[in-house]
Write an enzyme that holds these catalytic residues in place. Structure first.
Site, PDB file in Angstrom:
ATOM      1  N   THR A 169       0.854  -1.183   0.000  1.00 28.76           N
ATOM      2  CA  THR A 169       0.000   0.000   0.000  1.00 28.76           C
ATOM      3  C   THR A 169       0.891   1.235   0.000  1.00 28.76           C
ATOM      4  O   THR A 169       1.604   1.488   0.972  1.00 28.76           O
ATOM      5  CB  THR A 169      -0.925   0.001   1.230  1.00 28.76           C
ATOM      6  OG1 THR A 169      -1.658  -1.224   1.264  1.00 28.76           O
ATOM      7  CG2 THR A 169      -1.896   1.173   1.173  1.00 28.76           C
ATOM      8  N   GLU A 191      -3.265  -5.658  -2.488  1.00 29.68           N
ATOM      9  CA  GLU A 191      -3.841  -6.777  -1.729  1.00 29.68           C
ATOM     10  C   GLU A 191      -4.999  -6.267  -0.878  1.00 29.68           C
ATOM     11  O   GLU A 191      -4.992  -5.121  -0.422  1.00 29.68           O
ATOM     12  CB  GLU A 191      -2.768  -7.464  -0.872  1.00 29.68           C
ATOM     13  CG  GLU A 191      -2.063  -6.583   0.160  1.00 29.68           C
ATOM     14  CD  GLU A 191      -2.812  -6.444   1.471  1.00 29.68           C
ATOM     15  OE1 GLU A 191      -3.787  -7.198   1.673  1.00 29.68           O
ATOM     16  OE2 GLU A 191      -2.432  -5.587   2.276  1.00 29.68           O
ATOM     17  N   LEU A 224      -6.310  -8.328   1.813  1.00 28.95           N
ATOM     18  CA  LEU A 224      -6.417  -9.403   2.798  1.00 28.95           C
ATOM     19  C   LEU A 224      -6.897  -8.887   4.143  1.00 28.95           C
ATOM     20  O   LEU A 224      -6.437  -7.855   4.624  1.00 28.95           O
ATOM     21  CB  LEU A 224      -5.061 -10.088   2.993  1.00 28.95           C
ATOM     22  CG  LEU A 224      -4.345 -10.604   1.747  1.00 28.95           C
ATOM     23  CD1 LEU A 224      -3.071 -11.324   2.159  1.00 28.95           C
ATOM     24  CD2 LEU A 224      -5.250 -11.512   0.948  1.00 28.95           C
ATOM     25  N   ASN A 262      -9.918   1.250   2.171  1.00 32.80           N
ATOM     26  CA  ASN A 262      -9.688   1.319   3.611  1.00 32.80           C
ATOM     27  C   ASN A 262     -10.273   2.594   4.211  1.00 32.80           C
ATOM     28  O   ASN A 262     -10.782   2.586   5.341  1.00 32.80           O
ATOM     29  CB  ASN A 262      -8.189   1.228   3.916  1.00 32.80           C
ATOM     30  CG  ASN A 262      -7.707  -0.212   3.942  1.00 32.80           C
ATOM     31  OD1 ASN A 262      -8.503  -1.145   3.811  1.00 32.80           O
ATOM     32  ND2 ASN A 262      -6.413  -0.407   4.097  1.00 32.80           N
ATOM     33  N   GLY A 298      -8.078  -0.709  14.558  1.00 27.57           N
ATOM     34  CA  GLY A 298      -6.650  -0.598  14.846  1.00 27.57           C
ATOM     35  C   GLY A 298      -5.899  -1.449  13.843  1.00 27.57           C
ATOM     36  O   GLY A 298      -6.345  -1.660  12.725  1.00 27.57           O
ATOM     37  N   CYS A 308      -3.058  -1.525   9.223  1.00 34.33           N
ATOM     38  CA  CYS A 308      -3.525  -1.047   7.913  1.00 34.33           C
ATOM     39  C   CYS A 308      -4.396   0.201   8.011  1.00 34.33           C
ATOM     40  O   CYS A 308      -3.968   1.286   7.630  1.00 34.33           O
ATOM     41  CB  CYS A 308      -4.281  -2.166   7.197  1.00 34.33           C
ATOM     42  SG  CYS A 308      -3.216  -3.524   6.650  1.00 34.33           S
ATOM     43  N   LYS A 333      -2.938   3.685   9.696  1.00 35.59           N
ATOM     44  CA  LYS A 333      -1.816   4.311   8.979  1.00 35.59           C
ATOM     45  C   LYS A 333      -2.170   4.603   7.523  1.00 35.59           C
ATOM     46  O   LYS A 333      -1.660   5.561   6.933  1.00 35.59           O
ATOM     47  CB  LYS A 333      -0.550   3.457   9.098  1.00 35.59           C
ATOM     48  CG  LYS A 333      -0.590   2.084   8.461  1.00 35.59           C
ATOM     49  CD  LYS A 333       0.036   2.049   7.087  1.00 35.59           C
ATOM     50  CE  LYS A 333       0.090   0.639   6.534  1.00 35.59           C
ATOM     51  NZ  LYS A 333       0.561   0.604   5.133  1.00 35.59           N
ATOM     52  N   LYS A 355      -7.715  -7.416  16.725  1.00 32.34           N
ATOM     53  CA  LYS A 355      -8.932  -8.091  16.289  1.00 32.34           C
ATOM     54  C   LYS A 355      -8.781  -9.572  16.606  1.00 32.34           C
ATOM     55  O   LYS A 355      -7.667 -10.064  16.815  1.00 32.34           O
ATOM     56  CB  LYS A 355      -9.164  -7.890  14.794  1.00 32.34           C
ATOM     57  CG  LYS A 355      -8.103  -8.530  13.909  1.00 32.34           C
ATOM     58  CD  LYS A 355      -8.386  -8.328  12.426  1.00 32.34           C
ATOM     59  CE  LYS A 355      -9.574  -9.109  11.954  1.00 32.34           C
ATOM     60  NZ  LYS A 355      -9.757  -9.062  10.484  1.00 32.34           N
ATOM     61  N   ARG A 413      -0.382  -4.163  16.573  1.00 37.49           N
ATOM     62  CA  ARG A 413      -0.075  -2.825  16.068  1.00 37.49           C
ATOM     63  C   ARG A 413      -1.303  -1.923  16.221  1.00 37.49           C
ATOM     64  O   ARG A 413      -2.385  -2.244  15.774  1.00 37.49           O
ATOM     65  CB  ARG A 413       0.355  -2.890  14.601  1.00 37.49           C
ATOM     66  CG  ARG A 413       1.710  -3.532  14.386  1.00 37.49           C
ATOM     67  CD  ARG A 413       2.026  -3.676  12.904  1.00 37.49           C
ATOM     68  NE  ARG A 413       1.131  -4.617  12.240  1.00 37.49           N
ATOM     69  CZ  ARG A 413       1.118  -4.848  10.926  1.00 37.49           C
ATOM     70  NH1 ARG A 413       1.946  -4.180  10.140  1.00 37.49           N
ATOM     71  NH2 ARG A 413       0.286  -5.724  10.412  1.00 37.49           N
TER      72      ARG A 413
END
Length: 395
Positions: free
Chosen positions: A80, A110, A112, A170, A219, A222, A225, A285, A292
């Site tokens: 990304t 991606e 995922l 996202n 959180g 991905c 940020k 999760k 992170r």
């Protein structure tokens, strides 16, 4: 061995190794000589002290690889990255590669989900091919032939659009999550119930129920940020105003963590000093050991800083949590950390936490109080078992 927790991946790795068609190397020279299609999948974390993405790892991987590309080949980015990275890397690759103009660059983002990465890889909902020539598209279709044979939709586009797809997706998901959490803030000020509100909204086909779940927010490595890097890049490109709403999306998400701490404080009468807290969850999760930007550990750490005695348990993220937060105490299970607790806080919605028997848990705590940070529990069931139940956005 897989060095992180991802359901189904160890078995898939073993199967691939046994087939003889998968091997590993640390040699760029070997990779360059062997490959016709090279996927670059390295991380792009948030740059320290900035909202920008740190793309030094992408640059390093591509520049090292390029020096060993001596025949026609395709370099495919999956990371990304800020819009414009692919165009810049195209120039870098052709400047450094012995094959020069024979080397092309494509982008294949991606999508995922951690915890579902194997299924999302083998059965994706779509593939995006950002290419600069029909040959690059043909090479990608060949690489993904078994996936395409299942009827997976393909969007073939330019490099810049392919880069934008991931951050746009996202950002939309983050906005939807923060929207319902904004409604939770309204509910807290009005006495309304955000759980029922979300259920009613979900019946509208234009809105849908996916990601419309109130709670601690998002959180991981991905969404947080990526939306910040998107804002930063948009400012650089002169279109920052178009995505300025993402600052409030980020702000709402951060406030949910502070508000969860407030709920714990309210439950125990206003002072957290010496309060014994059982924190259920550390990963950002379920079905992952990724901590992170984990809301769970953020809340646990804040409670600790305010004087609470916090004990944490997570089914798979304990080692990572201990390494980053050695100041916290850890236990061997949910019942263990809940022993003599003044309040229990559900921070990651693992199945084993959702299925806890409230009657059994009540026998080990000092006071039957619970803050459901994930709206994962049946409030009526817990209240019937004698618990004082609180959740963000619920009376």
């Amino acid at each position: 061995e897989v060095p992180f927790f991802e359901p189904g991946l160890p078995e898939l790795l073993s199967k691939a190794l046994e087939s003889g068609r998968l091997r590993f190397t640390t040699s760029y020279a070997e990779a360059g000589e062997f490959g016709e299609v090279h996927f670059v999948c390295v991380g792009t974390p948030q740059r320290p002290g900035s909202y920008a993405a740190d793309i030094q790892y992408v640059d390093a991987a591509v520049s090292e690889l390029a020096q060993h590309l001596r025949s026609k080949s395709l370099v495919v980015g999956k990371s990304t990255v800020p819009i414009g990275t692919a165009a810049r890397l195209t120039g870098m690759v052709r400047r450094l590669a012995p094959a020069g103009e024979e080397v092309e660059l494509a982008w294949n983002p991606e999508f995922l989900r951690e915890g579902f990465a194997v299924d999302d890889t083998l059965r994706p909902d779509r593939l995006v091919f950002g290419v600069a020539s029909p040959w690059a598209e043909e090479r990608l279709r060949a690489a993904f032939a078994p996936v395409l044979a299942q009827g997976t939709p393909v969007v073939v586009t330019d490099l810049a659009t392919a880069e934008l797809v991931k951050v746009a997706a996202n950002s939309f998901l983050a906005t939807k999550i923060s929207y319902i959490n904004a409604m939770a803030e309204v509910c807290e000020g009005t006495g309304a119930d955000v759980h029922d509100l979300a259920a009613a909204l979900a019946y509208d086909d234009r809105i849908g129920g996916r990601f419309l779940k109130p709670g601690l927010g998002f959180g991981g490595g991905c969404l947080p940020k990526d939306i910040r890097a998107f804002m930063h890049r948009a400012e650089e490109l002169g279109v920052g105003q178009a995505v300025s709403f993402l600052r409030e999306v980020d702000g709402i998400n951060k406030r949910r963590r502070a508000r969860t701490v407030d709920l714990v404080r309210e439950l125990v009468g206003g002072d957290l000093v010496g309060v014994r807290v059982a924190a259920l969850g550390a990963a950002f999760k379920p079905n992952s050991d990724d901590i992170r930007d984990a809301p769970a550990l953020d809340v646990a750490s804040t409670l600790h800083e305010e004087g609470a005695v916090v004990r944490v348990f997570d089914p798979v993220a304990m080692e990572n949590a201990r390494r980053v937060h050695p100041e916290l105490a850890y236990g061997e299970g949910a019942l263990d950390v809940a022993r003599d607790a003044d309040v229990v806080v559900l921070l990651t919605e693992w199945a084993e936490f959702r299925e806890i028997d409230p009657v059994a848990l009540a026998t080990v705590v000092a006071h039957p109080r619970i803050v459901d940070g994930r709206h994962a529990l049946d409030a009526a069931r817990w209240r019937a078992a004698g618990w004082e139940y609180r959740a963000l956005g619920r009376p």
